[in-house]
Each structure stands twice: as structure tokens, then as C-alpha cells.
Design a protein around this motif. Structure first.
Motif, PDB file in Angstrom:
ATOM      1  N   ALA A  11       0.839  -1.210   0.000  1.00 39.09           N
ATOM      2  CA  ALA A  11       0.000   0.000   0.000  1.00 39.09           C
ATOM      3  C   ALA A  11       0.870   1.255   0.000  1.00 39.09           C
ATOM      4  O   ALA A  11       1.841   1.350   0.751  1.00 39.09           O
ATOM      5  N   GLU A  12       0.523   2.194  -0.834  1.00 40.27           N
ATOM      6  CA  GLU A  12       1.230   3.470  -0.925  1.00 40.27           C
ATOM      7  C   GLU A  12       0.739   4.428   0.165  1.00 40.27           C
ATOM      8  O   GLU A  12      -0.458   4.530   0.406  1.00 40.27           O
ATOM      9  N   VAL A  13       1.653   5.121   0.800  1.00 37.19           N
ATOM     10  CA  VAL A  13       1.305   6.112   1.811  1.00 37.19           C
ATOM     11  C   VAL A  13       0.687   7.341   1.148  1.00 37.19           C
ATOM     12  O   VAL A  13      -0.310   7.883   1.625  1.00 37.19           O
ATOM     13  N   GLU A  14       1.246   7.748   0.022  1.00 36.30           N
ATOM     14  CA  GLU A  14       0.767   8.930  -0.695  1.00 36.30           C
ATOM     15  C   GLU A  14      -0.694   8.766  -1.086  1.00 36.30           C
ATOM     16  O   GLU A  14      -1.072   7.777  -1.701  1.00 36.30           O
ATOM     17  N   GLY A  15      -1.524   9.713  -0.689  1.00 38.27           N
ATOM     18  CA  GLY A  15      -2.937   9.696  -1.044  1.00 38.27           C
ATOM     19  C   GLY A  15      -3.813   8.873  -0.122  1.00 38.27           C
ATOM     20  O   GLY A  15      -5.016   8.775  -0.331  1.00 38.27           O
ATOM     21  N   SER A  16      -3.235   8.275   0.916  1.00 39.18           N
ATOM     22  CA  SER A  16      -4.016   7.467   1.855  1.00 39.18           C
ATOM     23  C   SER A  16      -4.759   8.368   2.838  1.00 39.18           C
ATOM     24  O   SER A  16      -4.256   9.421   3.228  1.00 39.18           O
ATOM     25  N   GLU A  17      -5.941   7.936   3.242  1.00 36.25           N
ATOM     26  CA  GLU A  17      -6.690   8.636   4.294  1.00 36.25           C
ATOM     27  C   GLU A  17      -6.047   8.297   5.627  1.00 36.25           C
ATOM     28  O   GLU A  17      -5.689   7.145   5.881  1.00 36.25           O
ATOM     29  N   ARG A  18      -5.886   9.288   6.498  1.00 36.77           N
ATOM     30  CA  ARG A  18      -5.251   9.055   7.792  1.00 36.77           C
ATOM     31  C   ARG A  18      -6.269   8.630   8.843  1.00 36.77           C
ATOM     32  O   ARG A  18      -7.350   9.177   8.916  1.00 36.77           O
ATOM     33  N   VAL A  19      -5.878   7.662   9.671  1.00 36.84           N
ATOM     34  CA  VAL A  19      -6.659   7.255  10.833  1.00 36.84           C
ATOM     35  C   VAL A  19      -5.791   7.500  12.044  1.00 36.84           C
ATOM     36  O   VAL A  19      -4.694   6.954  12.153  1.00 36.84           O
ATOM     37  N   LEU A  20      -6.272   8.347  12.950  1.00 37.37           N
ATOM     38  CA  LEU A  20      -5.507   8.716  14.139  1.00 37.37           C
ATOM     39  C   LEU A  20      -6.012   7.929  15.340  1.00 37.37           C
ATOM     40  O   LEU A  20      -7.197   7.964  15.651  1.00 37.37           O
ATOM     41  N   LEU A  21      -5.111   7.238  16.001  1.00 39.95           N
ATOM     42  CA  LEU A  21      -5.425   6.479  17.208  1.00 39.95           C
ATOM     43  C   LEU A  21      -4.603   7.050  18.361  1.00 39.95           C
ATOM     44  O   LEU A  21      -3.481   7.510  18.155  1.00 39.95           O
ATOM     45  N   PRO A  22      -5.143   7.021  19.578  1.00 36.68           N
ATOM     46  CA  PRO A  22      -4.392   7.554  20.712  1.00 36.68           C
ATOM     47  C   PRO A  22      -3.097   6.771  20.949  1.00 36.68           C
ATOM     48  O   PRO A  22      -3.029   5.572  20.686  1.00 36.68           O
ATOM     49  N   ALA A  23      -2.087   7.459  21.451  1.00 36.50           N
ATOM     50  CA  ALA A  23      -0.823   6.802  21.804  1.00 36.50           C
ATOM     51  C   ALA A  23      -1.103   5.689  22.802  1.00 36.50           C
ATOM     52  O   ALA A  23      -1.945   5.832  23.683  1.00 36.50           O
ATOM     53  N   GLY A  24      -0.428   4.558  22.626  1.00 33.90           N
ATOM     54  CA  GLY A  24      -0.589   3.432  23.545  1.00 33.90           C
ATOM     55  C   GLY A  24      -1.793   2.548  23.253  1.00 33.90           C
ATOM     56  O   GLY A  24      -2.085   1.653  24.033  1.00 33.90           O
TER      57      GLY A  24
END
Length: 129
Positions: A11-24
Motif C-alpha cells: 500500500a502506498e502512503v501517498e494519497g491514503s486517508e489518515r486514521v488517528l489512534l491515541p498513543a498506547g
């Protein structure tokens, strides 16, 4: 935490939608949040997994569905399956979009101090979608 099993090496990083998860975030919790995202946003093709401030890597929805053992969406009458009533209350997926360019990001938590910032340009913090 080792999130390597969730990352699609092709999978390419460029153009991917970001999913943010809390640290830990535990691996199981990360997998659950990503699974819920796939159910809610079927159009997603590639996802960039970010835990805390660490960019883990990109994955594809096809790869992630395989790893998580998710079956393709079925129509009514295809099969009757028993399931526990209700939805998980552990995670909800929150969608953000850039008001300038329309790019998207997803998070498993909301804290206005840590709203996603548009990566496509210097457009600033994203808004709730």
C-alpha cells in the motif's frame, strides 16, 4: 506495540486517508477501530495508520479485511447470522475534512487540542465532517 500485521507492504502512503489512534492503543483496539471504519466508510481504498505521533504505515482495505477476517457485505436474505445486539461502545470513528481542499482524516478519539491538520497543504486544522 507492534502494529505490523495491520500494514499492507504494497500500500502506498501517498494519497491514503489518515486514521488517528491515541498513543498506547492496544493492537486489538486498533484492529477493532479500523474494522469499524471499514464498515462505516466502504469507499476507503488505502488507510494511513497513525498512533499518537507515530506514522505506522499504510494498509489497503482489501488487505485489512483479510487480516481482520471480515466478510464482504452481504445483502438481506443471503444468510441469517446471530450477533450480539447493539454496537461496540469502545470506539467510534470520527471523520474530519479540510474546509479548503476537502481531504479527509479519521480518528478514534476527539480532543479539540489534537484535531487533525490537513497534510495536503498549510490549510490548518480540519473540521468535523
Amino acid at each position: 506495540m507492534s502494529y505490523v500485521m495491520l500494514v499492507d507492504p504494497r500500500a502506498e502512503v501517498e494519497g491514503s486517508e489518515r486514521v488517528l489512534l491515541p498513543a498506547g492503543t492496544a493492537l486489538n483496539d486498533a484492529a477493532e477501530a479500523l474494522g469499524r471504519l471499514l464498515v462505516l466508510e466502504e469507499r476507503l481504498d488505502r488507510i494511513l495508520i497513525v498512533v499518537g505521533d507515530v506514522q505506522i504505515g499504510a494498509t489497503s482495505s482489501t488487505y485489512l479485511r483479510t487480516v481482520l477476517g471480515m466478510q464482504p457485505t452481504r445483502g438481506s436474505g443471503d444468510e441469517v447470522r446471530a450477533a450480539a445486539p447493539g454496537e461496540s461502545t469502545r470506539f467510534s470513528v470520527i471523520a474530519f475534512r479540510c474546509a479548503v481542499c476537502g481531504s479527509h482524516a479519521y480518528a478514534a478519539f476527539y480532543d479539540d487540542r489534537y484535531r487533525p491538520v490537513c497534510q495536503a497543504g498549510e490549510h490548518g486544522p480540519m473540521e468535523l465532517r
